[in-house]
Scaffold this motif. Sequence first.
Motif, short mmCIF file in Angstrom:
data_model
loop_
_atom_site.label_atom_id
_atom_site.label_comp_id
_atom_site.label_asym_id
_atom_site.label_seq_id
_atom_site.Cartn_x
_atom_site.Cartn_y
_atom_site.Cartn_z
N ASP A 46 36.50 8.53 10.31
CA ASP A 46 37.11 8.79 8.69
C ASP A 46 37.50 7.43 8.06
O ASP A 46 38.54 6.82 8.83
CB ASP A 46 38.21 9.84 9.08
N THR A 47 37.12 7.33 6.97
CA THR A 47 37.74 6.25 5.97
C THR A 47 37.61 6.76 4.58
O THR A 47 37.53 8.03 4.47
CB THR A 47 36.67 5.06 6.19
N ALA A 48 38.09 5.74 3.68
CA ALA A 48 38.30 6.30 2.11
C ALA A 48 37.97 5.11 1.38
O ALA A 48 38.29 3.75 1.85
CB ALA A 48 39.64 6.97 2.02
N ALA A 49 37.61 5.35 0.21
CA ALA A 49 37.60 4.21 -0.73
C ALA A 49 38.80 3.29 -0.76
O ALA A 49 38.68 2.11 -0.94
CB ALA A 49 37.26 4.70 -2.04
N ILE A 50 40.10 3.98 -0.84
CA ILE A 50 41.26 3.26 -1.39
C ILE A 50 41.69 2.68 -0.11
O ILE A 50 42.79 1.73 0.04
CB ILE A 50 42.38 4.46 -1.81
N TYR A 51 41.06 2.88 1.12
CA TYR A 51 41.50 2.38 2.17
C TYR A 51 41.00 0.65 2.18
O TYR A 51 41.80 -0.05 2.89
CB TYR A 51 41.03 2.63 3.76
N GLY A 52 40.08 0.35 1.39
CA GLY A 52 39.72 -0.94 1.40
C GLY A 52 38.97 -1.49 2.57
O GLY A 52 38.63 -2.56 2.73
#
Length: 276
Positions: A46-52
């Motif tokens: 699990d990741t996200a755009a805001i995590y960079g």
Amino acid sequence: MIMKNLVLHNDVAIPQIGLGSWQAMPGGEAYDAVATALRAGYRHIDTAAIYGNEEDVGQAIRDSGIPRGDIFVTTKLWNTDHGYGRAKQAFLDSLQRLGLDYIDLYLIHFPFGGRICETWKAMEELYGEGRVRAIGVSNFTTEHLDYLMRGAAITPMVDQVEYHPYLSQDPLQRYCDEHRIVIEAWSPLGSGRFVEDTNVRAIAVKHHRSIPQIILRWDIQRGVVTLPKSVHQQYIEENLDILDFRLDATDMASLNALNRDWHTGTNPELIPIDQE
């Protein structure tokens, strides 16, 4: 070890334990955490755009040698990218950073930012085009979900929310069960707050397990996907090692009784309904 899956309402299987990558620093730390998790047996990242760290997550997946179809990858659209056109572009940007041909699960990260119904329309189209295997939301309350679904053609498959024994989300879980929405638990370990809890410690001693393993097993038995995050090999491996024991009814009742509606992060109940 056999990884347990849940099945989303579109019949896509999702591994019930995943590695969360929030605060895994871009570069070696995020890459190494994902690589370690995949070697240990995780098949859900699990990741996200805001995590960079999407680039590092994708690189570790590609370098793993594991067939792409065996790894479930989630990323999320950030608040500044709401709206039909911006959402479409944000998805393509995430796909490029990950270096993958498709994403397994794409989520609206928060109901902030306005135009979430436009955003959802774009996500429905991406799903229809086969660019993403499942779509959902994160940090949505029952009220946010009701608002979104009034004009939706597709019910969200997932709602990823803060979820642990101090925030058991019982009303939301009943709502999601009714609508066949799978809950995913972010911050399932409550940012370490359970270390001093004597009730949890007693259950851990009883089962000869760590406190995090008890909490994560509670998640599994309550039927949610759990996403513990760590960048340390010992804890990454330990967090996965929860499939060979079971909490009994007394254990579950004791943990269920700990709820205090306590948030470690943003309380989505304070996010106003987005009126477009």
